[in-house]
Design an enzyme around this catalytic site. Structure first.
Site, short mmCIF file in Angstrom:
data_model
loop_
_atom_site.label_atom_id
_atom_site.label_comp_id
_atom_site.label_asym_id
_atom_site.label_seq_id
_atom_site.Cartn_x
_atom_site.Cartn_y
_atom_site.Cartn_z
N THR A 115 0.82 -1.21 0.00
CA THR A 115 0.00 0.00 0.00
C THR A 115 0.85 1.26 0.00
O THR A 115 1.97 1.28 0.53
CB THR A 115 -0.90 0.02 1.26
OG1 THR A 115 -1.57 1.29 1.34
CG2 THR A 115 -0.10 -0.17 2.53
N TYR A 118 -1.96 0.57 10.07
CA TYR A 118 -2.12 -0.20 8.83
C TYR A 118 -0.85 -0.10 7.98
O TYR A 118 -0.30 -1.11 7.53
CB TYR A 118 -3.33 0.32 8.07
CG TYR A 118 -3.46 -0.23 6.66
CD1 TYR A 118 -3.64 -1.59 6.43
CD2 TYR A 118 -3.41 0.63 5.56
CE1 TYR A 118 -3.76 -2.09 5.15
CE2 TYR A 118 -3.54 0.13 4.27
CZ TYR A 118 -3.71 -1.22 4.07
OH TYR A 118 -3.82 -1.71 2.79
#
Length: 327
Positions: free
Chosen positions: A116, A140
């Site tokens: 990501t 995250y």
């Protein structure tokens, strides 16, 4: 050729399986169905299991003998990660480490990893290239960066070859309307904006209106989910052909504000989007836009569906059918 798709019952994973099947591969889905959907598994067998369960993984590898693995299985909601960090470290990092151990035991050496742009945190430069420093701003992002480090360390001392694909904001749905985004709860902008436009539930919450951006709302790079699947296919082919490990951004290079997305939703649907302005969310950064040049050069990847009108039109076509709305 069988490809094990961990998290293949989820949003991006299901579109990946659709793309794999269209290219003649057999996707084998391994998913615990905690956030994925059994009905989204249409193109190959489903093995219900958790990537933290080594025995279940070993059994799956023995039964199906995949040639490679694509790893999507993870906790992804940024706010949840801030509230429950141990869940994210256990699932995202612990689960992928267990998967790597099972791959080694089965002699499978090719892995495409769903990473990501959140690993970059607040970047020094825009657009963001792969060499930009990684300073995650969220739990995250920290967990995805930790997996990237585990992959690099493992590849140094083993036959593992991997592609770590750092993608930006996945959006849209399959153009034929067969599958789309079905998170529960839904936290992503476009489906929530469409839901508000459809008059389902309350007004859409607009998190943060005071960022240093053209209209005060966050800027993101939106890439169509089918374009993401195509890029994963290109990475998979390289690894199966013996390519060395690599890291690659997946985005369009175009940044759009939240308000620009809402304006396009209104234009596509012909309906107003009621909005409730709310404070910033923990873990959000002002701007994230990809430099797509490496993906273009290394993967031959040029998005086909990712103009914002197409992204939102495909998502709307999927959702309005699910919500039984009149055309």
């Amino acid at each position: 050729m069988k490809i094990l798709v961990c998290g293949g019952a989820g949003y991006i994973g299901a579109h990946m399986c659709k793309a794999l099947a269209a290219e003649g591969y057999e996707p084998v889905v391994f998913d615990n169905l905690s956030s994925g959907h059994r009905h989204a598994v249409k193109w190959g067998p489903l093995v219900v299991g958790d990537i933290r369960d080594r025995r279940a993984l070993d059994d799956c590898f023995a039964a199906h003998r995949p040639a490679a693995v694509i790893q999507f299985a993870a906790s992804i909601e940024v706010g949840e990660g801030e509230a429950n960090p141990l869940k994210f470290w256990n699932n995202n990092v612990g689960g992928t480490v267990t998967l790597l151990e099972a791959m080694a035991g089965a002699g499978v050496t090719a892995l495409v990893f769903s990473s990501t742009c959140a690993t970059y945190g607040i970047p020094d430069r825009m657009p963001i290239g792969e060499s930009e420093p990684q300073r995650p701003f969220s739990v995250y992002g920290e967990t995805k960066l930790a997996v990237e480090k585990a992959l690099a360390a493992t590849a140094k001392i083993s036959p593992l070859r991997y592609a770590s694909l750092r993608y930006f904001n996945a959006a849209g749905a399959s153009p034929d309307g067969e599958i789309g985004e079905e998170h529960n709860p839904e936290t992503h902008l476009i489906p929530n904006a469409l839901k508000a436009a459809a008059g389902i539930g309350s007004a859409m919450k607009l998190f943060g209106t005071d960022y240093d951006t053209p209209d005060g709302t966050c800027v993101r790079d939106y890439i169509h989910v089918m374009d993401l699947a195509a890029a994963h296919l290109a990475a998979l082919r390289l690894l199966l052909d013996g390519a060395d490990s690599f890291i690659c951004n997946l985005g369009t290079g175009t940044g759009l504000t939240v308000r620009e997305i809402l304006s396009t939703v209104e234009a596509v649907t012909g309906r107003p989007v009621p909005v409730e302005e709310s404070p910033r969310r923990p873990g959000d950064v002002p701007r994230l836009v990809a430099d797509p040049s490496f993906a273009q050069e290394h993967l031959g990847f040029f998005p086909q569906y990712s103009d914002v009108g197409t992204v939102i039109r495909d998502a709307w076509n999927f959702h309005k059918t699910r919500w039984s709305l009149a055309p």
